[in-house]
Design an enzyme around this catalytic site. Structure first.
Site, PDB file in Angstrom:
ATOM      1  N   GLU A   1       0.888  -1.165   0.000  1.00 13.70           N
ATOM      2  CA  GLU A   1       0.000   0.000   0.000  1.00 13.70           C
ATOM      3  C   GLU A   1       0.920   1.206   0.000  1.00 13.70           C
ATOM      4  O   GLU A   1       1.377   1.671   1.036  1.00 13.70           O
ATOM      5  CB  GLU A   1      -0.910  -0.045   1.228  1.00 13.70           C
ATOM      6  CG  GLU A   1      -2.196   0.710   1.030  1.00 13.70           C
ATOM      7  CD  GLU A   1      -2.217   1.990   1.815  1.00 13.70           C
ATOM      8  OE1 GLU A   1      -1.925   3.043   1.188  1.00 13.70           O
ATOM      9  OE2 GLU A   1      -2.487   1.959   3.014  1.00 13.70           O
TER      10      GLU A   1
ATOM     11  N   CYS B   1      -2.250   8.752   2.721  1.00 14.65           N
ATOM     12  CA  CYS B   1      -2.044   8.172   1.388  1.00 14.65           C
ATOM     13  C   CYS B   1      -3.189   8.591   0.483  1.00 14.65           C
ATOM     14  O   CYS B   1      -3.036   8.659  -0.732  1.00 14.65           O
ATOM     15  CB  CYS B   1      -2.033   6.654   1.456  1.00 14.65           C
ATOM     16  SG  CYS B   1      -0.748   6.040   2.502  1.00 14.65           S
TER      17      CYS B   1
HETATM   18  C1  UN1 Z   1      -3.313   5.748   4.773  1.00 18.76           C
HETATM   19  O1  UN1 Z   1      -3.168   6.944   4.568  1.00 18.76           O
HETATM   20  O2  UN1 Z   1      -2.320   4.968   4.732  1.00 18.76           O
HETATM   21  O3  UN1 Z   1      -9.082   6.380   3.828  1.00 18.76           O
HETATM   22  C2  UN1 Z   1      -4.588   5.104   5.153  1.00 18.76           C
HETATM   23  C3  UN1 Z   1      -8.469   7.009   4.695  1.00 18.76           C
HETATM   24  C4  UN1 Z   1      -8.126   6.296   5.977  1.00 18.76           C
HETATM   25  C5  UN1 Z   1      -6.955   5.398   5.792  1.00 18.76           C
HETATM   26  C6  UN1 Z   1      -5.760   6.029   5.150  1.00 18.76           C
HETATM   27  N1  UN1 Z   1      -9.278   5.531   6.419  1.00 18.76           N
HETATM   28  O4  UN1 Z   1      -8.124   8.170   4.551  1.00 18.76           O
END
Ligand code: UN1
Length: 523
Positions: free
Chosen positions: A276, A310
């Site tokens: 990821e 992310c």
């Molecule tokens: C991440 O940034 O690695 O969808 C995960 C989202 C969160 C998870 C992000 N529930 O922004």
């Protein structure tokens, strides 16, 4: 134990004292749990500082190369016991963990705030995400279904079953310091795996506190250590896990650069990785968008967690007919949004994780300007009174072109590039032109536009959102992305299959040996 009501949530020292007391953290904490917490004495330590004000929160005694064999050995021993426990019984253990986490929503959430600078609502939301995935895993523990397949041979049965892999490695980033671990660990464990966690050194305390809570539950239930922890200075444990064929599956969340290294090492030994990696998520706002929903969705996507998700919205693709109006409103949001101590009420944007992130913010904006971009808001490093050691920046809005090199990169900071389009096909082409493929969004009330975005010729990302932003996914769906985001899927839906080894079983219960495909072989 629930966190005692603290007098003033904005008082850093008071919050820290209450959180440390609730979670059993000390001035020096062991970062190695291999079934017992390693003695910190004589070990190398790293200091964990709060990005809020630069204050040292605590020291962490780290794991080194010499600890690795014992860690793996203990994990394998735990696996041989745990994998024999029926899956629904494993689910009961995860349920107890979820119940225990519910008692620590406030204190663990606030620790996330102290350690990585999230607002308390986001910090607690992160713990909620752990609780939610725990509930999901409990249900799953009774639904690890395999299919039965019609056999072409008489008196034969063909079916699939799913077994655990064994010891699964989980490497996590600072920005979701416990939720991402739980997506992996709680699902992996109901399947029967044992997990070794290598967290970001920037979020070591959250990992330690989480491991303490979880293992207290296991101790009380007389279970083996299923959730091991090895905080290191950076690379040691991650490299060991990557190269170790006793780790059939390694989950990695982090940068594309490091993810590529991890993936290559794991692939070289023909192991499996779950990646990821970075996103460069865009939101398309069309002329048919509900302007209020679009504004709030873009603002949350771009500004939450100070642009360090992310899933953060990094590119805004705006229709030319609404461009000026939308930008005027968004600029106002950027100019008035409260940046500062996340513990203070009303603050929506906290600090960046460290000075390197501030440097990356400055360099990215400079590169955008050098390529011909125009800064509409932000581009300021902030020194806030009383928080001089913190890492604050003004969220930046930069008008640019889709082919700017910097626009095609992920910078982990609150910078939103604004791009203009005329035809939806052009917007989708702009949307898909980057190497990353995590999350995407369209804001439109026009069914045709929406369906085009969701069609085969639309968004090429793992996550597609309509009239809601790129960030803030629920745990029930499979989470992950395409292209350089790495292709992994974790969290909900049928992502559990990633943590399980599929076995196709053929049983002949007849009195002869017919061969498949009608092959004859008479001896
Ligand atoms: C991440 O940034 O690695 O969808 C995960 C989202 C969160 C998870 C992000 N529930 O922004």
């Amino acid at each position: 134990m629930p966190l005692a009501t603290i007098g003033d949530e904005t008082n850093f020292d008071e919050v820290k004292a209450a959180v440390f007391a609730s979670l059993g953290l000390q001035a020096v904490n062991s970062g190695l749990y291999d079934g017992v917490w390693a003695d910190s004495a004589g070990r190398k330590t790293i200091a964990v500082h709060s990005p809020i004000n630069g204050a040292k929160l605590a020291d962490v005694a780290v794991a080194g190369e010499g600890d690795y064999e014992r860690l793996i050995g203990n994990a394998r021993d735990a696996y041989s016991a745990w994998s024999r426990v029926p899956a629904p019984k494993r689910g009961e253990v995860v349920r107890a963990i979820g119940d225990k986490l519910r008692e620590y929503v406030d204190s663990l959430g606030l620790l996330v705030s102290l350690e990585v600078g999230k607002t308390p609502t986001e910090g607690k939301g992160e713990v909620q995400e752990m609780i939610d995935i725990g509930d999901f895993a409990v249900g799953l523990s009774r639904q690890l279904y395999g299919v039965t397949i019609a056999s072409e041979r008489p008196e034969h049965r063909l079916y699939e079953q799913w077994h655990p892999y064994g010891v699964v490695g989980v490497i996590t980033a600072f920005n979701f310091p416990c939720a991402v671990w739980s997506w992996n660990a709680l699902i992996a464990s109901v399947i029967g795996n044992v997990v070794i966690w290598k967290p970001s050194p920037n979020a070591a305390l959250t990992a330690i506190a989480t491991t303490k809570i979880v293992n207290r539950v296991l101790d009380e239930m007389g279970l083996p250590p299923l959730f091991l922890l090895a905080v290191d200075e950076g690379r040691t444990i991650g490299e060991k896990l990557s190269n170790d064929k006793r780790i059939p599956l390694l989950s990695f969340t982090g940068s594309i650069r490091t993810g590529r290294r991890v993936a290559q090492a794991v692939a070289a030994r023909l192991g499996r990785s779950l990646l990821e990696l970075g996103g460069n998520n865009a939101a398309i706002v069309t002329a048919a968008a509900d302007p209020e929903i679009a504004l709030r969705g873009v603002a949350f996507g771009a500004l939450a967690t100070a642009g360090q998700r992310c899933t953060t919205t990094r590119r805004l693709i705006l229709h030319e007919s609404i461009y000026d109006r939308f930008i005027a409103k968004l600029t106002r949001v950027y100019e008035t949004v409260k940046v500062g101590n996340p513990l203070e009420p009303g603050v929506l944007v906290g600090p960046l994780i460290n000075q390197y992130a501030v440097m990356a913010y400055r360099q990215a904006i400079q590169r955008a300007v050098d390529e011909g971009g125009r800064v509409l808001a932000g581009n300021r490093v902030l020194t806030l009174p009383g928080l001089e050691g913190g890492h604050y920046v003004a969220p930046a809005l930069v008008e640019g072109m889709p082919d700017f090199e910097i626009v095609c990169e992920e910078t982990f900071a609150p910078i939103l590039y604004v791009l203009k389009y005329r035809e939806l096909d052009e917007a989708i082409a702009i949307h898909n032109r980057v190497d990353q493929g995590l999350s995407s969004a369209i804001f439109s009330t026009d069914l045709r536009e929406v369906e085009r975005f969701l069609s085969l010729r639309g968004s090429d990302c793992g996550l597609a959102n309509v009239n809601t932003g790129t960030a803030g996914a629920e745990i029930g769906g499979a989470f992950g992305g395409e292209k350089e985001t790495g292709g992994g899927r974790e969290s909900g839906s049928d992502s559990w299959k990633v943590y399980a080894r599929r076995q196709t079983v053929t049983i002949n219960y007849g009195e002869s040996l017919p061969l498949a495909q009608g092959v004859r072989f008479e001896v």
